[in-house]
Design a protein around this motif. Structure first.
Motif, PDB file in Angstrom:
ATOM      1  N   ARG A  65       0.819  -1.220   0.000  1.00 16.75           N
ATOM      2  CA  ARG A  65       0.000   0.000   0.000  1.00 16.75           C
ATOM      3  C   ARG A  65       0.852   1.269   0.000  1.00 16.75           C
ATOM      4  N   HIS A  66       2.123   1.182   0.423  1.00 19.78           N
ATOM      5  CA  HIS A  66       3.000   2.352   0.473  1.00 19.78           C
ATOM      6  C   HIS A  66       4.020   2.391  -0.663  1.00 19.78           C
ATOM      7  N   ALA A  67       4.239   1.279  -1.336  1.00 19.21           N
ATOM      8  CA  ALA A  67       5.281   1.197  -2.367  1.00 19.21           C
ATOM      9  C   ALA A  67       5.046   2.167  -3.534  1.00 19.21           C
ATOM     10  N   PRO A  68       3.816   2.285  -4.067  1.00 22.78           N
ATOM     11  CA  PRO A  68       3.637   3.256  -5.160  1.00 22.78           C
ATOM     12  C   PRO A  68       3.979   4.687  -4.741  1.00 22.78           C
ATOM     13  N   GLN A  69       3.603   5.050  -3.549  1.00 25.50           N
ATOM     14  CA  GLN A  69       3.908   6.385  -3.044  1.00 25.50           C
ATOM     15  C   GLN A  69       5.418   6.559  -2.877  1.00 25.50           C
ATOM     16  N   TYR A  70       6.111   5.527  -2.463  1.00 21.22           N
ATOM     17  CA  TYR A  70       7.563   5.593  -2.275  1.00 21.22           C
ATOM     18  C   TYR A  70       8.278   5.942  -3.578  1.00 21.22           C
ATOM     19  N   VAL A  71       7.828   5.337  -4.702  1.00 24.98           N
ATOM     20  CA  VAL A  71       8.462   5.637  -5.990  1.00 24.98           C
ATOM     21  C   VAL A  71       7.771   6.787  -6.721  1.00 24.98           C
ATOM     22  N   GLY A  72       6.721   7.350  -6.124  1.00 19.16           N
ATOM     23  CA  GLY A  72       6.105   8.552  -6.667  1.00 19.16           C
ATOM     24  C   GLY A  72       5.138   8.337  -7.804  1.00 19.16           C
ATOM     25  N   MET A  73       4.322   7.298  -7.725  1.00 20.25           N
ATOM     26  CA  MET A  73       3.339   7.062  -8.782  1.00 20.25           C
ATOM     27  C   MET A  73       2.073   6.456  -8.208  1.00 20.25           C
ATOM     28  N   ASP A  74       1.036   6.402  -9.040  1.00 15.42           N
ATOM     29  CA  ASP A  74      -0.214   5.807  -8.567  1.00 15.42           C
ATOM     30  C   ASP A  74      -0.127   4.284  -8.615  1.00 15.42           C
ATOM     31  N   ARG A  75      -1.086   3.646  -7.977  1.00 10.61           N
ATOM     32  CA  ARG A  75      -1.053   2.187  -7.822  1.00 10.61           C
ATOM     33  C   ARG A  75      -1.128   1.445  -9.155  1.00 10.61           C
ATOM     34  N   ASN A  76      -1.969   1.925 -10.086  1.00  7.14           N
ATOM     35  CA  ASN A  76      -2.087   1.245 -11.381  1.00  7.14           C
ATOM     36  C   ASN A  76      -0.778   1.286 -12.161  1.00  7.14           C
ATOM     37  N   ARG A  77      -0.149   2.446 -12.194  1.00  3.10           N
ATOM     38  CA  ARG A  77       1.128   2.560 -12.900  1.00  3.10           C
ATOM     39  C   ARG A  77       2.199   1.721 -12.211  1.00  3.10           C
ATOM     40  N   PHE A  78       2.203   1.715 -10.882  1.00  6.26           N
ATOM     41  CA  PHE A  78       3.157   0.885 -10.140  1.00  6.26           C
ATOM     42  C   PHE A  78       2.981  -0.585 -10.512  1.00  6.26           C
ATOM     43  N   ASN A  79       1.742  -1.067 -10.517  1.00  3.31           N
ATOM     44  CA  ASN A  79       1.474  -2.470 -10.853  1.00  3.31           C
ATOM     45  C   ASN A  79       1.903  -2.810 -12.281  1.00  3.31           C
ATOM     46  N   ARG A  80       1.767  -1.839 -13.186  1.00  2.00           N
ATOM     47  CA  ARG A  80       2.106  -2.073 -14.590  1.00  2.00           C
ATOM     48  C   ARG A  80       3.612  -1.938 -14.853  1.00  2.00           C
ATOM     49  N   ASP A  81       4.250  -0.912 -14.287  1.00  2.00           N
ATOM     50  CA  ASP A  81       5.619  -0.586 -14.673  1.00  2.00           C
ATOM     51  C   ASP A  81       6.696  -1.056 -13.699  1.00  2.00           C
ATOM     52  N   VAL A  82       6.355  -1.231 -12.429  1.00  2.00           N
ATOM     53  CA  VAL A  82       7.383  -1.548 -11.435  1.00  2.00           C
ATOM     54  C   VAL A  82       7.259  -2.972 -10.915  1.00  2.00           C
ATOM     55  N   ARG A  83       6.096  -3.337 -10.506  1.00  3.51           N
ATOM     56  CA  ARG A  83       5.886  -4.610  -9.812  1.00  3.51           C
ATOM     57  C   ARG A  83       6.406  -5.839 -10.558  1.00  3.51           C
ATOM     58  N   PRO A  84       6.254  -5.901 -11.896  1.00  3.98           N
ATOM     59  CA  PRO A  84       6.797  -7.087 -12.585  1.00  3.98           C
ATOM     60  C   PRO A  84       8.314  -7.214 -12.508  1.00  3.98           C
ATOM     61  N   TYR A  85       9.021  -6.138 -12.141  1.00  5.55           N
ATOM     62  CA  TYR A  85      10.478  -6.139 -12.194  1.00  5.55           C
ATOM     63  C   TYR A  85      11.168  -6.161 -10.834  1.00  5.55           C
ATOM     64  N   VAL A  86      10.399  -6.146  -9.766  1.00  2.00           N
ATOM     65  CA  VAL A  86      11.001  -6.232  -8.430  1.00  2.00           C
ATOM     66  C   VAL A  86      10.399  -7.425  -7.691  1.00  2.00           C
ATOM     67  N   PRO A  87      11.198  -8.124  -6.897  1.00  2.00           N
ATOM     68  CA  PRO A  87      10.693  -9.299  -6.191  1.00  2.00           C
ATOM     69  C   PRO A  87       9.673  -8.926  -5.107  1.00  2.00           C
ATOM     70  N   ASN A  88       8.617  -9.723  -5.015  1.00  2.00           N
ATOM     71  CA  ASN A  88       7.635  -9.594  -3.937  1.00  2.00           C
ATOM     72  C   ASN A  88       8.150 -10.331  -2.707  1.00  2.00           C
ATOM     73  N   ILE A  89       7.853  -9.799  -1.545  1.00  2.00           N
ATOM     74  CA  ILE A  89       8.204 -10.466  -0.299  1.00  2.00           C
ATOM     75  C   ILE A  89       6.901 -10.756   0.424  1.00  2.00           C
ATOM     76  N   ARG A  90       6.654 -12.012   0.694  1.00  2.00           N
ATOM     77  CA  ARG A  90       5.440 -12.417   1.413  1.00  2.00           C
ATOM     78  C   ARG A  90       5.574 -12.092   2.887  1.00  2.00           C
ATOM     79  N   ILE A  91       4.538 -11.470   3.438  1.00  2.00           N
ATOM     80  CA  ILE A  91       4.478 -11.205   4.869  1.00  2.00           C
ATOM     81  C   ILE A  91       3.171 -11.806   5.362  1.00  2.00           C
ATOM     82  N   GLY A  92       3.277 -12.855   6.143  1.00  2.00           N
ATOM     83  CA  GLY A  92       2.075 -13.543   6.600  1.00  2.00           C
ATOM     84  C   GLY A  92       1.409 -14.287   5.465  1.00  2.00           C
TER      85      GLY A  92
END
Length: 124
Positions: free
Chosen positions: A21-48
């Motif tokens: 919920r904070h990652a898009p704000q950290y890189v300075g973009m909205d959630r949709n753009r983050f999911n499209r442009d950033v998320r596929p290229y950085v590893p996800n870390i499971r918490i719980g």
């Protein structure tokens, strides 16, 4: 010294893992753009069982790479533009057959000039 004074002296820190919920704000973009442009290229870390976070270092690396790909030559070479290097490449006659000119300083400079000359005016 009072207890409140000690708390004020504690350094603040940035967490290593940044929740989804904070990652898009950290890189300075909205959630949709983050999911499209950033998320596929950085590893996800499971918490719980349902939580997802990203390593801050991975997000920083992605941002640096994004700057390098999208026209920030100053970020690449210590605040010097790519065409302001000390060494100059010789004449194009000296190039061997099949040698690309795309990597030359002259090509980078010409490309930057074209971008500046034909850039669409920004809406204000």
């Amino acid at each position: 010294m009072s207890r409140n004074t000690n708390i004020a002296l504690c350094p603040t820190f940035m967490p290593r893992f940044i929740r989804m919920r904070h990652a898009p704000q950290y890189v300075g973009m909205d959630r949709n753009r983050f999911n499209r442009d950033v998320r596929p290229y950085v590893p996800n870390i499971r918490i719980g069982t349902q939580g997802i976070a990203f390593d801050r270092v991975d997000l920083d690396d992605w941002a640096d790479e994004y700057k390098n790909r999208n026209g920030c030559p100053a970020a690449r070479s210590g605040r010097r533009k790519q065409w302001e290097t000390e060494e100059r490449q010789g004449s194009s006659i000296e190039m061997g057959s099949g040698t690309s000119r795309r990597g030359t300083e002259e090509y980078a400079f010409a490309k930057a000039l074209r971008r500046a000359k034909y850039a669409r005016p920004r809406k204000t």
